[in-house]
Design a protein around this motif. Structure first.
Motif, PDB file in Angstrom:
ATOM      1  N   ASN A 156      -0.511  10.892  -3.055  1.00 32.88           N
ATOM      2  CA  ASN A 156       0.666  11.760  -2.248  1.00 32.88           C
ATOM      3  C   ASN A 156      -0.506  12.630  -1.020  1.00 32.88           C
ATOM      4  OD1 ASN A 156       2.810  10.379  -3.486  1.00 32.88           O
ATOM      5  ND2 ASN A 156       2.425  12.036  -5.179  1.00 32.88           N
ATOM      6  N   GLY A 157      -1.362  13.216  -1.642  1.00 35.15           N
ATOM      7  CA  GLY A 157      -2.034  14.275  -0.720  1.00 35.15           C
ATOM      8  C   GLY A 157      -2.606  13.680   0.552  1.00 35.15           C
ATOM      9  N   ARG A 158      -3.131  12.215   0.371  1.00 32.49           N
ATOM     10  CA  ARG A 158      -3.539  11.435   1.518  1.00 32.49           C
ATOM     11  C   ARG A 158      -2.517  10.873   2.292  1.00 32.49           C
ATOM     12  NH1 ARG A 158      -8.536  12.205   3.051  1.00 32.49           N
ATOM     13  NH2 ARG A 158      -8.585  10.084   3.761  1.00 32.49           N
ATOM     14  N   GLY A 159      -1.241  11.005   2.101  1.00 31.13           N
ATOM     15  CA  GLY A 159      -0.158  10.567   2.996  1.00 31.13           C
ATOM     16  C   GLY A 159       0.266   9.205   2.617  1.00 31.13           C
ATOM     17  N   PHE A 160      -0.101   8.653   1.451  1.00 31.45           N
ATOM     18  CA  PHE A 160       0.291   7.129   1.148  1.00 31.45           C
ATOM     19  C   PHE A 160       0.980   7.170  -0.268  1.00 31.45           C
ATOM     20  CE2 PHE A 160      -4.338   7.180   1.293  1.00 31.45           C
ATOM     21  CZ  PHE A 160      -4.537   7.062  -0.151  1.00 31.45           C
ATOM     22  N   GLY A 161       1.766   7.793  -0.551  1.00 28.50           N
ATOM     23  CA  GLY A 161       2.377   8.389  -1.876  1.00 28.50           C
ATOM     24  C   GLY A 161       3.463   6.794  -1.885  1.00 28.50           C
ATOM     25  N   LYS A 162       4.004   6.640  -3.134  1.00 29.71           N
ATOM     26  CA  LYS A 162       4.818   5.457  -3.731  1.00 29.71           C
ATOM     27  C   LYS A 162       5.956   5.271  -2.566  1.00 29.71           C
ATOM     28  CE  LYS A 162       7.638   3.539  -7.370  1.00 29.71           C
ATOM     29  NZ  LYS A 162       7.846   3.654  -8.733  1.00 29.71           N
TER      30      LYS A 162
END
Length: 345
Positions: A122-128
């Motif tokens: 989520n922090g890297r920008g590719f959450g579920k």
């Protein structure tokens, strides 16, 4: 559209679905249709089952104080259009004979969606449910005057990359399940040696980000998935499509826009598709692939270029055919903003 293609004198045209049986798509004919990720489950120590991704992405990306290693479980949709393309290439006249080349191929469209719900993802920008990759292109079957290669893949990626990979197809009967190449996610120097800096690959070879996935050697997951699907059955036969952008005796390669070229250069791609027919398993037919794209960039604070493998592996099953429409082929993936960890390819 056919009229527009013919304006350029290439003899390109579309072949509708109802006449596909009349043309020679070679091994590509088995791909026609739409594929989706196989649904896997795992059971924890309490006996509770939960979904398990059948697609995995591993990639090292530049960062501070050094590179960041990302492992992303994913699901995907991969469509090979039931409308084929036919093109003719004009060749030389030798001894009064015109040598022309005939090509048939399939449009493909790929969309990959993250299944990762960790704080890191989520922090890297590719959450579920975030789209992390979209690609469209053509797979071509070249049956004559092909320089020893009968498969070509032309792909375009929204980040600003275009690929031309050449390859060959092969058939195998009763291959077992131990046919996957051993590949590694560890970074190496340009000459293939391991970087001398102490602990350089510790982030990759250390504690797995996901206990169920061997992040150093991703292809092991393909074998365990195949073993699970087969159960007490077997792979009766399979078609193998091997493609690469790097051949000493042929053209091919990756083109990048200037920003990518000067920061994280994508230099080469190797990909293998296995189309497997199964007897006695939970799926009668699956498509598995393993793809490695070499990214070259120095770690923060250094000028020494390192080859960082970007590896994606996946297992898909064929979807039930959908009613045909006259709608043009469109890209279903939507670009995501503010996603610093999204792969280059």
């Amino acid at each position: 559209m056919t009229e527009k293609l013919n304006r350029f004198g290439m003899g390109a045209s579309f072949v509708p679905a109802e006449t596909l049986n009349e043309i020679d798509l070679g091994p590509l004919k088995q791909l026609v249709g739409e594929w989706e990720s196989v649904v896997l489950t795992q059971t924890d120590e309490k006996g509770v089952s939960k979904p398990l991704a059948s697609g995995w992405n591993v990639i090292s990306v530049p960062g501070v104080p050094k590179f960041t290693f990302e492992v992303i479980p994913y699901k995907e949709n991969l469509k090979f259009s039931t409308v084929a393309v036919h093109a003719g290439n004009r060749g030389p006249v030798l001894n009064g004979t015109q040598f022309d080349q005939e090509i048939f191929g399939l449009f493909y469209e790929q969309q990959i969606v993250s299944m990762c719900d960790t704080d890191f993802c989520n922090g890297r920008g590719f959450g579920k449910d975030t789209v992390i990759h979209a690609e469209t292109g053509l797979l071509l079957y070249v049956s004559n005057i092909n320089g020893g290669y009968n498969i070509a893949r032309l792909g375009t990626i929204p980040h600003g990359n275009a690929i031309l990979a050449l390859g060959k197809s092969a058939q195998a009967n009763n291959p077992g399940t131990d046919f996957f190449d051993v590949i590694s996610a560890l970074g190496v120097n340009l000459d293939g040696s391991i970087p001398a800096m102490l602990g350089y690959n510790d982030q990759i070879s250390g504690i797995p980000q996901f206990a169920e996935f061997q992040q150093v050697h991703p292809n092991t997951f393909l074998k365990s998935t195949l073993d699970t699907i087969i159960g007490s059955g077997s792979v009766t036969d399979m078609t193998v499509l091997s493609m690469s952008t790097s051949h000493p005796d042929a053209t091919g390669g990756i083109l990048n826009i200037p920003f990518i070229q000067s920061n994280v250069t994508a230099t080469s791609m190797d990909a293998t598709f296995w189309i497997e027919n199964i007897s006695g398993g939970s799926e009668p037919e699956i498509l598995q692939y393993s793809q490695t794209i070499n990214l070259v960039f120095p770690s923060t604070g250094t000028v020494t270029p390192i080859i960082w493998p970007h590896i994606t592996i996946s297992t898909l099953k064929r979807m039930q055919p959908q009613p045909e429409t006259n709608e043009p082929l469109t890209l279903s993936a939507q670009a995501q903003s503010n996603t610093p960890g999204v792969p280059q390819l």
